[in-house]
Enzyme design. Structure first.
Site, PDB file in Angstrom:
ATOM      1  N   CYS A 124      20.725  -1.137   3.763  1.00 41.70           N
ATOM      2  CA  CYS A 124      22.170  -1.312   3.672  1.00 41.70           C
ATOM      3  C   CYS A 124      22.810  -0.396   4.706  1.00 41.70           C
ATOM      4  O   CYS A 124      22.197  -0.099   5.732  1.00 41.70           O
ATOM      5  CB  CYS A 124      22.670  -1.016   2.255  1.00 41.70           C
ATOM      6  SG  CYS A 124      22.361   0.672   1.716  1.00 41.70           S
ATOM      7  N   HIS A 138      -6.030   7.619  -9.238  1.00 40.48           N
ATOM      8  CA  HIS A 138      -5.470   6.351  -9.723  1.00 40.48           C
ATOM      9  C   HIS A 138      -6.449   5.752 -10.725  1.00 40.48           C
ATOM     10  O   HIS A 138      -7.558   5.344 -10.368  1.00 40.48           O
ATOM     11  CB  HIS A 138      -5.256   5.389  -8.550  1.00 40.48           C
ATOM     12  CG  HIS A 138      -4.369   4.218  -8.874  1.00 40.48           C
ATOM     13  ND1 HIS A 138      -4.788   3.152  -9.610  1.00 40.48           N
ATOM     14  CD2 HIS A 138      -3.063   3.975  -8.561  1.00 40.48           C
ATOM     15  CE1 HIS A 138      -3.803   2.273  -9.732  1.00 40.48           C
ATOM     16  NE2 HIS A 138      -2.746   2.748  -9.109  1.00 40.48           N
TER      17      HIS A 138
END
Length: 672
Positions: free
Chosen positions: A29, A594
């Protein structure tokens, strides 16, 4: 910013958010990069914030992450997309507005229609930010010339040149209904050009000419004694039609498009797909243009006038209270995107009253925001905090020159919670001054920056109120600091570590190349976090890990659910799902543990987390207890992956595979 710096910034951002394999889509943006990720648990937020050129990092709900860049966001976005490792990712096929709308849809609260309403408002206005800012700066330029008595812009006999200058900024506000209709229609997934066309019909010369009482004898015009606005009624097909000037209106297109969406989607269900292109727009226009002219337009004008009159009544009867409330609520509305309805009211006020009384008090909030940023800049310069100094400098310039608060809010204020109370005191002081002395008005929609001060009246009162807000917030931040004692201590430690590293580099740079240093031998050993069989990443059933996009490491096929820390260091990542842990050692080796493949989808089920983010751990400290059978029964692979995230910055990372291990056994050797 040089191209070399931009490229290093781009590379650093991609690396610290988990590598290109972790990126689903990327857009931007006005000030921020917006990432949609596979796994937000792989992001090292502090490392991202430490990258030169980054003003801040903002985790979002789900697997979304924002990186605040400021005015250079477009260049940084281009640099990221041009990186060789991003070639297989490609640019998102969705527009920025589409990605943001979809992202917000994933983060809805308990009352979905309320979220949807504010999303509709925000996405109808947000894409217009650039042209609104551009128009406000043109207005500021003309106001300066008027204040210096070079040109009287309120005169009726201005030259053609200055009439043309008027057209440059009036174009944005006059045709604003068409722009809003386009964006609103796009938000509701219907043809945006149909929405723009319906609204455009209300602004054609033919429609405007209907109010000509000399030309049309049955057109009757009356004047509103309160607002001073003229209202005309013409007879079309024998029916009375209220005529209004729709230039600058915002509620009319918002209401119209909401109704149009129902009509448009209903017509698509009626007509076969092969003839929809012709008949759906045709019937949408023939239904909605009369409906807007006879019903929706007058209703939207009535709603806007009613809200504007109500706000004007409050401002007239309780000006001090009004001037205090506006700057105090804005700091909470802007981060949520809920300030757009007030912005719409500002435009309505200008259209109906000829002036607006909201923007003046709002300036107190903006400059309190910028003052707090100035306080942070002062402290960062005093304490030689290079990274924060760069962040605060960019945010302050964006605010003072452009009136944009996002870099300050997202880059600094929302990261350091001590700032908000001090900033609110500045808002209170500025609002109080504005209210006591009768309020501030403006006849133009303008972003509140240094450049737009001349558009406010009385200008001396406005200048004093925003200066008081700015100075109050700045001084309070400087006196009390923007960091907690813990954050200040951590900042000091990081600076000392950086200075120590620099001194070591300088010392080593002066040594002969054939003289070995302490750093030339492995100084870190990563231990097994869980019992099991160690395999190469090539055998891990996850393309991201197997490709080593996240770094070199190993996989462990676990035989026990007790997961412990493989290194000593600081926990920088502990997601609520409990499936991953990021640890940074004192030697700046960044390790990711993980647990399982795609187990983030379990949303914490089967994981009992024993630690929290920011906690220091030693080798062998319990991280989590995992139900391995539960993971398998849910259809997921429990293979635990251990990777060194910053492998590319280290001399070597050597996995040790093929053996059975217990927690504490060495599985990876690291040479910094």
């Amino acid at each position: 910013m040089s191209s070399t710096t931009q490229r290093s910034t781009a590379e650093g951002i991609v690396a610290e958010i988990g590598g290109p394999g972790n990126i689903v889509s990327l857009t931007h943006c006005a000030t921020r990069l917006r990432f949609e990720l596979n796994d937000s648990g792989l992001v090292d937020q502090k490392a991202v914030e430490a990258i030169p050129g980054v003003m801040g990092a903002v985790p979002q709900s789900g697997d979304r992450f924002q990186v605040v860049i400021g005015g250079a966001v477009q260049n940084t976005f281009n640099q990221i997309m041009n990186l060789p490792e991003m070639a297989s990712i490609g640019k998102s096929a969705l527009s920025d507005a589409d990605v943001k709308a979809g992202a917000r849809g994933k983060a809805r609260g308990k009352v979905a229609w309320v979220d949807g309403f504010f999303e509709y408002l925000s996405d109808s206005f947000r894409p217009l930010l650039g042209v609104l800012l551009g128009a406000s700066l043109i207005i500021a330029f003309t106001a300066v010339l008027d204040a210096l008595h070079i040109v009287d812009f309120r005169a009726t006999d201005k030259s053609a040149t200055w009439i043309f200058v008027d057209a440059m900024w009036r174009s944005v506000f006059y045709f604003l209904p068409i722009m809003v209709a386009y964006n609103a229609a796009k938000k509701l997934n219907i043809d945006p050009w149909v929405g723009a066309t319906v609204m455009g019909a209300m602004m054609t010369p033919e429609f405007v000419s209907l109010s000509d009482t000399k030309r049309f004898a049955d057109t009757v015009c009356t004047t509103n004694p309160v607002l001073g606005t003229q209202s005309c009624v013409a007879h079309i097909f024998g029916l009375p039609m209220q005529l209004n000037g729709y230039g600058g209106q915002v509620f009319v297109p918002l209401i119209m498009v909401a109704v149009l969406a129902l009509v448009y989607k209903g017509l698509k269900k009626i007509f076969p797909e092969n003839i929809q292109m012709v008949f759906v727009p045709f019937f949408s226009m023939t239904i909605m243009i009369p409906a807007t002219a006879f019903l929706i337009g007058p209703m939207g004008i009535w709603l806007g006038n009613g809200l504007g009159t109500g706000m004007a009544w409050m401002n007239g009867h309780a000006p001090i209270l009004f001037a205090i409330i506006i700057p105090l609520i804005y700091p909470f509305l802007v981060p949520l995107g809920l300030h757009w309805p007030l912005n719409a009211l500002m435009l309505i006020n200008i259209q109906t009253l000829g002036y607006d009384f909201i923007q003046g008090p709002m300036g107190a909030w903006n400059f309190a925001c910028f003052g707090a940023t100035a306080g942070v800049l002062f402290i960062s310069m005093r304490d030689k905090e290079t990274e924060m100094r760069g962040t605060a400098t960019g945010a302050l310039l964006a605010g003072l020159l452009g009136g944009i608060s996002e870099p300050s809010l997202y880059g600094i204020h929302l990261r350091f919670k001590r700032i908000y109370p001090r900033m609110l005191v500045g808002c209170l002081v500025g609002g109080l001054i504005t209210g006591i002395f009768g309020g501030v008005k403006t006849s133009a929609f303008a972003f509140t920056s240094l450049l737009t001060i001349p558009v406010f009246s009385p200008m001396p009162l406005y200048a004093i109120s925003i200066a008081a807000a700015f100075v109050t917030a700045m001084v309070l931040v400087i006196i009390s600091d923007y960091r907690t004692p813990e954050q200040k201590a951590e900042s000091l430690a990081n600076r000392k570590q950086a200075e120590s590293d620099l001194a070591l580099e300088v010392a080593q740079a002066g040594m002969p190349k054939d003289v070995p240093t302490a750093a030339s031998t492995p100084t870190a050993v990563i231990a097994a976090p869980v019992a099991g069989h160690v395999v190469s990443l090539d055998e891990v059933e996850d393309k991201v890990f197997a490709s080593r996009a996240l770094g070199e490491g190993v996989g462990i096929q676990p035989t026990d659910g007790r997961v412990v820390s493989p290194v000593a260091g600081l926990l920088v990542t502990v997601p609520a799902s409990g499936h991953a842990f990021g640890i940074k050692t004192d030697d700046r080796v960044e390790v990711l543990v993980h647990i399982g493949i795609d187990t983030v989808r379990l949303q914490g089920k089967c994981f009992e987390v024993a630690v929290k983010k920011g906690q220091r751990v030693a080798i062998g400290d319990l991280l989590a207890t995992v139900d391995l059978e539960g993971i398998r029964e849910a259809g997921y692979d429990p293979t635990t992956v251990v990777v060194v995230i910053n492998s590319k910055t280290l001399s070597s990372v050597t996995p040790k595979t093929g053996s059975n291990v217990i927690p504490g056994d060495p599985i990876i050797d690291v040479t910094p």
